[in-house]
Structure formats: C-alpha cells, structure tokens
Design an enzyme around this catalytic site. Structure first.
Site, PDB file in Angstrom:
ATOM      1  N   ASP A 101       1.031  -1.613  -0.092  1.00 33.05           N
ATOM      2  CA  ASP A 101      -0.318  -0.109   0.265  1.00 33.05           C
ATOM      3  C   ASP A 101       0.644   1.194  -0.252  1.00 33.05           C
ATOM      4  O   ASP A 101       0.450   2.113   0.310  1.00 33.05           O
ATOM      5  CB  ASP A 101      -0.604   0.083   1.522  1.00 33.05           C
ATOM      6  CG  ASP A 101       0.312   0.665   2.531  1.00 33.05           C
ATOM      7  OD1 ASP A 101       0.867   0.227   2.724  1.00 33.05           O
ATOM      8  OD2 ASP A 101      -0.993   1.090   3.390  1.00 33.05           O
ATOM      9  N   GLU A 102       2.520   1.383  -0.347  1.00 37.78           N
ATOM     10  CA  GLU A 102       2.570   2.098  -0.233  1.00 37.78           C
ATOM     11  C   GLU A 102       4.431   2.450  -1.666  1.00 37.78           C
ATOM     12  O   GLU A 102       4.709   1.525  -1.791  1.00 37.78           O
ATOM     13  CB  GLU A 102       3.488   1.955   1.104  1.00 37.78           C
ATOM     14  CG  GLU A 102       3.825   2.978   1.908  1.00 37.78           C
ATOM     15  CD  GLU A 102       5.067   2.555   3.679  1.00 37.78           C
ATOM     16  OE1 GLU A 102       5.818   3.524   3.252  1.00 37.78           O
ATOM     17  OE2 GLU A 102       5.333   1.088   3.506  1.00 37.78           O
TER      18      GLU A 102
END
Ligand code: TTP
Ligand code: MG
Length: 425
Positions: free
Chosen positions: A105-106
């Site tokens: 998610d990054e």
C-alpha cells in the site's frame, strides 16, 4: 544536487479499508483484520474507528478484543489486497515510470520530470489522490517533498486522506516539533538511547553539533542522525524491474551481416528509445546492446554514459561503439537490440548543461577517441531536432523524415522489411 520532487503515497488503514469498501455493512464500524480474536495471532491493521479504542498493528488479537469487544474481526485476504495493490501501481505509473513500491500500500514516486505534463508536485499528488478515490473507492495520504525522508514523514502527518507538502528550505522547521522516532533510520532502540541523553524531539536533535553526536553514537550513526535531523537524504527512488529500462529489439526476417544495415536498425531503435525516455521525462545513464547470431549465441554489452541522455543520436553512437568493441566478427545476426537503463528524472539536470563542480564519470570510449563520449555539447540541438522529427512523424507518417545517410541507398528486400517493422510504432 539539483532540486528533486518525491511523493510518498500510503493508503489509509489499507486492509481494513478494502474490507469496508467491499462490505458496505462494515463502513463506519471498528474493523480489525488479522484473524480470529480467540487465536494467538496479532492485528495486521485496524480501521480508524477501531484505532479510536487504542487498537493498532502488531497488537495481540486477544488484547484488541478486550479493548473493543464489538469490533468485527476478519481474516487476512492477501489475494484481494494484492489485486488492489496492482491497480494502485498502475495508477501511479501513469504519472511517472519512477515508482518504487515499498509495500502493498506504499510507494515512492520521483515526479521531478513529470511536471511539464501533470503540473506542480502538489497538483500531481491531488490528481493521484483523486484517481485512487474515483477508481479504487479508497483514500490515500500523500507526502510531497524534495526527498524520500521528508516525503515519508509528510505522508504520515495528516492521516487519513492527508496531503502535506514540504517546500525546499522548510525541512528543518517542518521536522523540529516531531518526536525523533518519526525520522527514517531511528528505530525504537536509537530513540531510547536518544531519550536517555535528553533528546525527545527533532528540535532537540538539531541542537546537537555533529561532533557531539559522533562522540555519543559513533562516526557513521552520528552523521546519519545529524543529516536526518536536517531532513537531508539523497537516496534515489529505485524503480521496480518493470521500469528499470526502456529498450527495443528486433528479430530480422533473415540474418543481417552488413554493418550499414545494422547501424540503420540501431539508429531507428535508439530514436524510439529516446522518444520514450523523453515522454517519460527520464534520462538514461547506461546503454546496453544485445546481439544474437544465427546459432542463437547471445551476448550483451553495457557501458555508463559520460552524461545521462535522452538523445537518440547519443544512444545510437554508444550502441555502435559497444558493437565495434564487442568482438563480433562479421557473423550474420538474427537479432539486435538497445536499451536505456539507469533511469533518472530529466529535470534533475541533463548531462549536457555543464554544472561546475559536479562529479562526472569519464566516458568508456573517450580515451579510445571514439564517437560515443565525444560531442555532448551538441546534445541540446540534437534533442530539438529529434523532437521536431518525432512530431512530424506523428503527424505525417513515419516515412516523412529519413536520415540522409540512409536516403537514396539501394534498398534490399531485407532492408525494406526491417525498416517497415521498425518505423511502425
Ligand atoms: P501500514 O501502511 O503501516 O498501515 P495501514 O495502511 O493499515 O494504516 P495507515 O497507513 O493509515 O496508518 O501498513 C499497510 C498494510 O500492511 C496494513 O493495512 C496491514 C499490513 N500490516 C501488517 O500486516 N502488519 C503490520 O504490523 C503492519 C504495520 C502492517
Ligand atoms: Mg498505509
């Protein structure tokens, strides 16, 4: 170093948000992802509603249940999160090829070279957040800053759905009030050691001179702490494999041994690679060629350019020089290719606008007197020519401009064949 713009994009309560998105009855409720609260497992993540009860990642599930018995506990569905993560990456890659994924998610993005197409770094951050909201029905927090360290701190500051921009020159003031543990490279152990000597905030850390930090923490770590406190960080965005290179290769309908024909292919390939570099807002610092002979014996040769470039002529000259030094002895070739690697954002500075005092790598070929390292002073002019040719070809068709060296030469069947293949992109 010239000014860079880095974005750090981090999805909010990622696993829990995906669950709430896909099961509307869970929206607005405390959701804990990690598994059965009667098991000995730990919390992967918790929705912001659950965080209000003190639940956080890595906490034992049993403890989370004690804190919030009414929370909904869900198992981890990695397949689903991975699919969303791939969609996220596809969105990010629209804005720059320089995307470094850190986790599902990054990611870091280097948008230095994307500004002409997409606007200011803050505009790009807003556009990314909007695309994520519209296309994934999720929210992300984004930090915008001149380097990774600051961008990561910034993305975390106004979660969820945050957007924080750190202007160059504001780094020290921005970091000063934060606890030292927010800085990259300062884990729990170091934070505890710092607390023991009275350093709680970054501002405390900033007041320590380098020599004192080095006495206390050793030469290396002392310097790292000193730099981190000032928001100094030169780490590049390291792209994932898919975008590490921009290349092109051709397999011929029949093998070629004529050097002039091979050179014409390289010219077309190099122009194509350069055009894609320019479109991506990137410069290449490494050129690689690939040769495959009729017996399927394949070799690659690579060199670092004296100056990063997005000019087809320079890539082509380097490819040809590599070819000359490759030990190829006139054997017929069935495939040749060229690729540009070591990508970096164009607006961070081209090799041709000589900036005094900056270290530069010497050309592999300059000493040998070859063409490859030679005339970078002409690079800006060649870039303009190539951009104009590319525009003409896009408007009027690929055959509208042909290099003089190839014009009027007798066209063999083979040659027509590969010319057609190459010029049709
Ligand atoms: P994070 O980005 O750290 O956390 P988050 O996205 O859930 O929440 P936010 O960024 O808004 O603070 O981690 C991303 C995902 O990684 C998270 O949703 C679940 C997983 N994860 C674990 O499985 N274990 C952990 O200890 C952590 C920190 C994260
Ligand atoms: Mg997150």
């Amino acid at each position: 170093m010239a000014e860079r713009w880095i974005l750090h994009v981090d999805m909010d309560a990622f696993y829990a948000s995906v669950e709430q998105r896909d099961r509307p009855e869970l929206r607005g409720k405390p959701v804990v992802v990690g598994g059965d609260p009667r098991s000995r497992g730990v919390v992967s993540t918790a929705s912001y509603e659950a965080r209000a009860f003190g639940i956080h990642s890595a906490m034992p599930l049993a403890q989370a249940r004690r804190l919030c018995p009414q929370a909904v506990f869900l198992p981890v569905d990695m397949g689903r999160y991975r699919r969303v993560s791939n969609q996220l990456e596809a969105i990010l890659l629209r804005f720059t090829p320089l995307v470094e994924r850190l986790a599902l998610d990054e990611a870091y993005l280097d948008v230095t070279g994307s500004q002409r197409l997409f606007g200011s770094p803050a505009d790009i951050a807003r556009a990314i957040k909007q695309a994520i909201r519209q296309e994934l029905s999720l929210t992300a927090s984004v930090g915008v800053a001149p380097n990774k360290l600051l961008a990561k701190v910034a993305s975390d500051l106004h979660k969820p759905d945050g957007l924080v921009v750190v202007e160059p020159g504001q780094a020290e003031a921005f970091l000063a009030p934060l606890p030292v543990g927010r800085l990259w490279g300062i884990g729990k152990v170091t934070a505890r050691r710092l607390a023991a000597v009275g350093v709680q905030t970054v501002s405390d850390l900033q007041s320590w001179p380098l020599s004192r930090l080095q006495r206390e923490f050793g030469v290396r770590q002392g310097e790292e702490l000193w730099r981190a406190a000032r928001g100094l960080d030169s780490r590049p965005v390291e792209t994932t494999d898919r975008v590490k290179s921009i290349g092109r290769e051709e397999t011929f309908a029949s093998d070629i041994r004529d050097c002039r024909e091979l050179y014409a292919v390289w010219r077309a390939q190099s122009d194509d690679v350069a055009r894609r570099l320019r479109r991506a807002g990137c410069l290449a610092s490494v050129v690689t060629i690939k040769l495959r002979d009729s017996a399927f014996h394949t070799i690659t040769r690579q060199c670092t350019l004296p100056h990063p470039t997005d000019v087809g002529r320079e890539i082509c000259r380097t490819a040809q020089a590599l070819f000359e030094q490759s030990g190829w002895q006139g054997r017929p070739l069935r495939l040749i290719g060229v690729s540009a690697e070591g990508l970096r954002p164009a607006d961070a500075g081209r090799g041709d606008d000589s900036r005094a005092g900056e270290p530069r790598q010497l050309s592999l070929f300059a000493a040998a007197g070859s063409a490859a390292g030679g005339d970078s002073a002409a690079a800006p002019r060649w870039r303009k020519v190539e951009e104009a040719v590319a525009r003409l070809q896009e408007r009027m068709g690929p055959g509208v401009v042909v290099p003089a060296s190839e014009w009027g030469q007798e066209a063999s069947r083979k040659r027509r064949e590969f010319r057609e293949r190459i010029y049709r992109f």
